[in-house]
Design a protein around this motif. Structure first.
Motif, PDB file in Angstrom:
ATOM      1  N   ASP A  40      44.362  75.257 -29.024  1.00 16.19           N
ATOM      2  CA  ASP A  40      43.438  74.521 -28.146  1.00 16.19           C
ATOM      3  C   ASP A  40      42.360  75.446 -27.594  1.00 16.19           C
ATOM      4  O   ASP A  40      41.173  75.108 -27.575  1.00 16.19           O
ATOM      5  CB  ASP A  40      44.191  73.872 -26.984  1.00 16.19           C
ATOM      6  CG  ASP A  40      44.986  72.643 -27.405  1.00 16.19           C
ATOM      7  OD1 ASP A  40      44.750  72.155 -28.530  1.00 16.19           O
ATOM      8  OD2 ASP A  40      45.831  72.176 -26.618  1.00 16.19           O
ATOM      9  N   LYS A  41      42.779  76.619 -27.139  1.00 13.52           N
ATOM     10  CA  LYS A  41      41.823  77.573 -26.580  1.00 13.52           C
ATOM     11  C   LYS A  41      40.860  78.067 -27.669  1.00 13.52           C
ATOM     12  O   LYS A  41      39.655  78.199 -27.431  1.00 13.52           O
ATOM     13  CB  LYS A  41      42.588  78.762 -25.973  1.00 13.52           C
ATOM     14  CG  LYS A  41      41.759  79.650 -25.103  1.00 13.52           C
ATOM     15  CD  LYS A  41      41.310  78.919 -23.852  1.00 13.52           C
ATOM     16  CE  LYS A  41      40.715  79.866 -22.846  1.00 13.52           C
ATOM     17  NZ  LYS A  41      40.255  79.133 -21.657  1.00 13.52           N
ATOM     18  N   GLN A  44      38.223  75.519 -28.206  1.00 16.16           N
ATOM     19  CA  GLN A  44      37.221  75.546 -27.133  1.00 16.16           C
ATOM     20  C   GLN A  44      36.229  76.675 -27.358  1.00 16.16           C
ATOM     21  O   GLN A  44      35.016  76.491 -27.205  1.00 16.16           O
ATOM     22  CB  GLN A  44      37.900  75.744 -25.780  1.00 16.16           C
ATOM     23  CG  GLN A  44      38.667  74.533 -25.279  1.00 16.16           C
ATOM     24  CD  GLN A  44      39.434  74.834 -23.999  1.00 16.16           C
ATOM     25  OE1 GLN A  44      39.445  75.962 -23.519  1.00 16.16           O
ATOM     26  NE2 GLN A  44      40.078  73.811 -23.464  1.00 16.16           N
ATOM     27  N   TYR A  47      33.876  75.809 -30.301  1.00 13.17           N
ATOM     28  CA  TYR A  47      32.873  74.807 -29.907  1.00 13.17           C
ATOM     29  C   TYR A  47      31.772  75.476 -29.089  1.00 13.17           C
ATOM     30  O   TYR A  47      30.591  75.298 -29.355  1.00 13.17           O
ATOM     31  CB  TYR A  47      33.547  73.710 -29.078  1.00 13.17           C
ATOM     32  CG  TYR A  47      32.599  72.638 -28.589  1.00 13.17           C
ATOM     33  CD1 TYR A  47      32.302  71.545 -29.388  1.00 13.17           C
ATOM     34  CD2 TYR A  47      31.998  72.726 -27.344  1.00 13.17           C
ATOM     35  CE1 TYR A  47      31.429  70.566 -28.957  1.00 13.17           C
ATOM     36  CE2 TYR A  47      31.122  71.758 -26.910  1.00 13.17           C
ATOM     37  CZ  TYR A  47      30.850  70.674 -27.710  1.00 13.17           C
ATOM     38  OH  TYR A  47      29.973  69.711 -27.273  1.00 13.17           O
ATOM     39  N   ARG A  48      32.181  76.284 -28.106  1.00 12.97           N
ATOM     40  CA  ARG A  48      31.211  76.973 -27.248  1.00 12.97           C
ATOM     41  C   ARG A  48      30.340  77.931 -28.059  1.00 12.97           C
ATOM     42  O   ARG A  48      29.122  77.951 -27.910  1.00 12.97           O
ATOM     43  CB  ARG A  48      31.963  77.758 -26.166  1.00 12.97           C
ATOM     44  CG  ARG A  48      31.073  78.558 -25.242  1.00 12.97           C
ATOM     45  CD  ARG A  48      31.860  79.598 -24.486  1.00 12.97           C
ATOM     46  NE  ARG A  48      32.297  80.675 -25.378  1.00 12.97           N
ATOM     47  CZ  ARG A  48      33.145  81.632 -25.020  1.00 12.97           C
ATOM     48  NH1 ARG A  48      33.674  81.646 -23.823  1.00 12.97           N
ATOM     49  NH2 ARG A  48      33.477  82.574 -25.882  1.00 12.97           N
TER      50      ARG A  48
END
Length: 114
Positions: A40-41, A44, A47-48
């Motif tokens: 999950d991290k 993130q 995406y960033r």
């Protein structure tokens, strides 16, 4: 009526996440809860950083154009302003590539806008 549990979908979902965690260090690659958090991290961050990559490349192109323009006595802002005034529609990526890999062509562009 007995409780119905969709174990097939549950196993497939966990298998998918553990496959994404392949290559991680320690328990991050094979313990479900740790791997799920790590993946999950990672998603993130990806995406960033897909957005940040666009910023960093634009900054790199601007630096290269600025360096090329200053060799011919113009600042970056003066050069870009004159390009717009002369309706030369080359984007920063192409200009940076010319400034770095094809200085003669870049010099021709600078002479045209001066």
């Amino acid at each position: 009526m007995p409780r119905s549990v969709n174990s097939v979908a549950k196993r497939a979902r966990r298998k998918k996440v553990l496959k994404q965690a392949k290559g991680y260090f320690g328990r991050r690659k094979n313990v479900w809860t740790v791997a799920k958090n790590a993946v999950d991290k990672a998603m993130q961050y990806s995406y960033r950083d897909r957005r940040n990559k666009k910023r960093t490349f634009r900054a790199l192109w601007i630096m290269r154009i600025n360096a090329g323009a200053r060799q011919h006595g113009l600042s970056y802002s003066q050069f870009m302003g004159k390009l717009k005034a002369n309706n030369i529609e080359l984007n920063r990526k192409v200009l940076a590539d010319l400034a770095m890999n094809n200085p003669e062509a870049f010099k021709a562009i600078v002479n045209k806008v001066k």
